[in-house]
Write a protein that holds these residues in place. Sequence first.
Motif, PDB file in Angstrom:
ATOM      1  N   LEU A   1       0.824  -1.211   0.000  1.00 19.90           N
ATOM      2  CA  LEU A   1       0.000   0.000   0.000  1.00 19.90           C
ATOM      3  C   LEU A   1       0.862   1.268   0.000  1.00 19.90           C
ATOM      4  O   LEU A   1       0.535   2.253  -0.666  1.00 19.90           O
ATOM      5  CB  LEU A   1      -0.938   0.009   1.204  1.00 19.90           C
ATOM      6  N   GLU A   2       1.956   1.211   0.733  1.00 14.90           N
ATOM      7  CA  GLU A   2       2.870   2.355   0.781  1.00 14.90           C
ATOM      8  C   GLU A   2       3.459   2.624  -0.604  1.00 14.90           C
ATOM      9  O   GLU A   2       3.532   3.775  -1.042  1.00 14.90           O
ATOM     10  CB  GLU A   2       3.971   2.072   1.802  1.00 14.90           C
ATOM     11  N   LYS A   3       3.865   1.575  -1.317  1.00 18.50           N
ATOM     12  CA  LYS A   3       4.396   1.728  -2.674  1.00 18.50           C
ATOM     13  C   LYS A   3       3.329   2.289  -3.610  1.00 18.50           C
ATOM     14  O   LYS A   3       3.614   3.170  -4.421  1.00 18.50           O
ATOM     15  CB  LYS A   3       4.909   0.387  -3.209  1.00 18.50           C
ATOM     16  N   GLU A   4       2.118   1.779  -3.510  1.00 22.27           N
ATOM     17  CA  GLU A   4       1.024   2.266  -4.348  1.00 22.27           C
ATOM     18  C   GLU A   4       0.751   3.743  -4.083  1.00 22.27           C
ATOM     19  O   GLU A   4       0.524   4.523  -5.008  1.00 22.27           O
ATOM     20  CB  GLU A   4      -0.247   1.450  -4.125  1.00 22.27           C
ATOM     21  N   TYR A   5       0.789   4.129  -2.828  1.00 23.20           N
ATOM     22  CA  TYR A   5       0.558   5.512  -2.452  1.00 23.20           C
ATOM     23  C   TYR A   5       1.637   6.424  -3.017  1.00 23.20           C
ATOM     24  O   TYR A   5       1.357   7.495  -3.543  1.00 23.20           O
ATOM     25  CB  TYR A   5       0.485   5.648  -0.929  1.00 23.20           C
ATOM     26  N   LYS A   6       2.889   5.977  -2.923  1.00 23.27           N
ATOM     27  CA  LYS A   6       4.021   6.783  -3.436  1.00 23.27           C
ATOM     28  C   LYS A   6       3.953   6.920  -4.953  1.00 23.27           C
ATOM     29  O   LYS A   6       4.363   7.942  -5.499  1.00 23.27           O
ATOM     30  CB  LYS A   6       5.343   6.174  -3.001  1.00 23.27           C
TER      31      LYS A   6
END
Length: 83
Positions: free
Chosen positions: A75-80
Amino acid sequence: MAEKNRTSVGIYGQQYTIIGTDPANHIRYVASLVDEKMREISSRNPGLDTSKVAVLTAINAVHDFIKLKEQYELLEKEYKLKD
């Protein structure tokens, strides 16, 4: 430095004193989840001794932690990528 609290909890028929900086209600909640998981594992495997129930509970907890960590990182990668 945060003040340490002493909290008595019951887990799987044993009393423990947990020392830490988290509030007592949080420690009791965590202990209740551990107790619940140990009893669940024991009910599914009635022949297991306490040590084996504890190890299986730890394995389950770490497995759940790793899965949540992987989901968080995804999720963090998707957000970035959206930034």
